[in-house]
Scaffold this motif. Structure first.
Motif, PDB file in Angstrom:
ATOM      1  N   VAL A 121       0.514  -1.090   0.170  1.00 17.83           N
ATOM      2  CA  VAL A 121      -0.030   0.065  -0.119  1.00 17.83           C
ATOM      3  C   VAL A 121       1.106   1.437   0.007  1.00 17.83           C
ATOM      4  N   LEU A 122       0.482   2.113  -0.614  1.00 21.05           N
ATOM      5  CA  LEU A 122       1.110   3.512  -0.834  1.00 21.05           C
ATOM      6  C   LEU A 122       1.894   3.861   0.358  1.00 21.05           C
ATOM      7  N   TYR A 133      11.331  11.706   0.177  1.00 19.55           N
ATOM      8  CA  TYR A 133      12.173  11.763  -0.974  1.00 19.55           C
ATOM      9  C   TYR A 133      11.574  10.922  -2.005  1.00 19.55           C
ATOM     10  N   ALA A 134      10.582   9.721  -1.598  1.00 16.49           N
ATOM     11  CA  ALA A 134      10.039   9.302  -2.645  1.00 16.49           C
ATOM     12  C   ALA A 134       8.786   8.467  -2.010  1.00 16.49           C
ATOM     13  N   MET A 135       7.745   8.036  -2.851  1.00 13.31           N
ATOM     14  CA  MET A 135       6.512   7.303  -2.527  1.00 13.31           C
ATOM     15  C   MET A 135       6.639   6.019  -3.364  1.00 13.31           C
ATOM     16  N   VAL A 136       6.021   4.924  -2.655  1.00 13.90           N
ATOM     17  CA  VAL A 136       6.222   3.581  -3.206  1.00 13.90           C
ATOM     18  C   VAL A 136       4.969   3.022  -3.024  1.00 13.90           C
ATOM     19  N   ILE A 165      10.400  -4.607  -5.566  1.00 15.03           N
ATOM     20  CA  ILE A 165       9.307  -4.125  -6.235  1.00 15.03           C
ATOM     21  C   ILE A 165      10.240  -3.303  -7.665  1.00 15.03           C
ATOM     22  N   ALA A 166      10.384  -3.722  -8.737  1.00 15.71           N
ATOM     23  CA  ALA A 166      10.956  -2.920  -9.905  1.00 15.71           C
ATOM     24  C   ALA A 166      10.172  -1.649 -10.370  1.00 15.71           C
ATOM     25  N   GLY A 167      10.885  -0.641  -9.999  1.00  7.95           N
ATOM     26  CA  GLY A 167      10.162   0.786 -10.349  1.00  7.95           C
ATOM     27  C   GLY A 167       9.124   1.014  -9.551  1.00  7.95           C
ATOM     28  N   GLY A 168       9.068   0.697  -8.419  1.00  3.25           N
ATOM     29  CA  GLY A 168       7.964   0.744  -7.430  1.00  3.25           C
ATOM     30  C   GLY A 168       7.766   2.006  -6.660  1.00  3.25           C
ATOM     31  N   ALA A 169       8.771   2.803  -6.695  1.00  2.00           N
ATOM     32  CA  ALA A 169       8.974   4.186  -5.894  1.00  2.00           C
ATOM     33  C   ALA A 169       8.944   5.174  -6.918  1.00  2.00           C
ATOM     34  N   THR A 170       8.602   6.233  -6.621  1.00  2.00           N
ATOM     35  CA  THR A 170       8.660   7.436  -7.529  1.00  2.00           C
ATOM     36  C   THR A 170       9.421   8.565  -6.726  1.00  2.00           C
ATOM     37  N   VAL A 171      10.463   9.279  -7.144  1.00  2.00           N
ATOM     38  CA  VAL A 171      11.173  10.293  -6.635  1.00  2.00           C
ATOM     39  C   VAL A 171      10.325  11.533  -6.621  1.00  2.00           C
ATOM     40  N   GLU A 172      10.066  12.140  -5.304  1.00  2.00           N
ATOM     41  CA  GLU A 172       9.246  13.314  -5.040  1.00  2.00           C
ATOM     42  C   GLU A 172      10.114  14.557  -4.873  1.00  2.00           C
TER      43      GLU A 172
END
Length: 363
Positions: A121-122, A133-136, A165-172
């Motif tokens: 979950v987020l 710094y990131a959300m996953v 999780i490949a590419g599961g996090a987005t840099v914020e």
């Protein structure tokens, strides 16, 4: 083991002459490093392999559902067999920009038996400064398998309680390295070596006169100015300059647990005589059963019988000449035919006697 040691020695003794190495292989520019991110999250959708009544999972689920306006009644335990509390780790590479994707590792921190088939979950990922710094979020890929049978038998392959999780996090948020505003760049060597620092400085000044100076035996300061494009072009040029690496300090690395011994080519041995013997004491117990005479009303007894033998292997001493090379040292030790454990004892004795011109490192 001794054969392996001889092969290692041969590789050092007949190594090719020193050749130029790229500066980029000897160190890295200060500030251009990855930053570790960590976070806490909740994995749902498990097939009954979750944490069950673990408080961490219960609190995490209450926090997750509260964001959607759902409040669990006080005192209610949801018994989350299909959910698990997890720790999330990732690395934020240098110059990472908002919107880029990162790979993350998810590991169970409670009683979850397997995370296979789960969805994270987020959740936020924090840096050392406490900032997000990131959300996953995403589906886990698990490389392990765990199965429990009704009779209590279990089968586990690899580690099913951890996944990625490949590419599961987005840099914020981007990390400000100060690269575009600093008046100079700092190049740090992987290992402290004043000779290598001098050679790197000389190579940079030969290509770009008057730009580099040594800070210490591990760092070189490079004056720079201009835009980020000019700085990156300067870094690219410096990284690909060739430098002849200096000979490393003499070291003998001994792994006392496995008996592995590694000796580099700079090791020299002074004049020394080495003798090594082995004493073996064997005790053999052969108890005998003694039967009583007929109609004597005696009892059967066991009479101890011991046999002690002493065996001592004689190995002649060998003489090491002044400044003996690494190959001469190992050839002499191989002639003794000593096992790895005794080889460590010989090296320690040579070091204590002052005949081994090397740092003895025991790990």
């Amino acid at each position: 083991m001794l054969t392996l040691l001889a092969l290692l020695i041969a590789s050092f003794a007949f190594a090719a002459p020193a050749h130029a190495e790229r500066i980029k292989d000897m160190g890295q520019f200060q500030g251009l490093r990855a930053n570790q991110l960590t976070g806490y999250g909740l994995v749902v959708g498990l097939a009954g392999t979750g944490d069950d009544s673990l408080d961490y999972s219960t609190l995490g689920m209450k926090g997750a559902v509260s964001r959607f306006g759902l409040t669990l009644p006080p005192g209610v335990n949801p018994a989350l067999k299909n959910a698990a509390a997890v720790m999330i780790t990732a690395e934020l590479p240098p110059f990472a920009k908002p919107g880029q994707r990162l790979d993350v590792t998810v590991s169970a921190i409670g009683k979850a038996k397997s995370l296979r088939g789960g969805t994270l979950v987020l959740a936020p990922l924090y840096g050392a400064d406490g900032q997000i710094y990131a959300m996953v979020q995403g589906n886990l890929v698990i490389g392990g398998l765990g199965v429990d049978a009704a009779d209590g038998s279990k089968l586990t392959v690899n580690v099913p309680s951890s996944g990625r999780i490949a590419g599961g996090a987005t840099v914020e948020r981007a990390v400000d390295t100060g690269f575009a505003t600093a008046s100079y760049l700092t190049f740090n060597l992987h290992q402290f070596d004043a000779t290598n620092a001098k050679r790197v400085t000389d190579a940079i000044n030969a290509a770009i006169p008057g730009t580099a100076s040594m800070i210490d035996g591990a760092s070189v300061a490079i004056r720079t100015a201009g835009s980020g494009d000019e700085r990156m072009r300067l870094m690219s040029r410096i990284e690909n300059l060739g430098v002849e690496r200096s000979e490393p300090p003499a070291k003998v690395i001994v792994n006392a647990r496995t008996g592995t011994v590694v000796i580099n080519g700079a090791v020299r041995v002074g004049t020394a005589a080495v003798s090594h013997g082995k004493l073996t004491v064997s005790i053999k117990e052969s108890p005998m059963v003694v039967q009583p005479a007929p109609f004597s009303r005696g009892q059967t007894a066991i009479e101890p019988s011991s046999e002690i033998s002493v065996e001592q292997d004689y190995r002649p001493a060998f003489l090491l000449k002044p400044n003996a090379s690494l190959s001469a040292l190992v050839d002499s030790i191989n002639r003794l035919g000593v096992p790895p454990g005794d080889l460590v004892a010989i090296l320690e004795a040579l070091s204590q006697a002052g005949a081994l011109t090397a740092e003895l490192v025991i790990i």
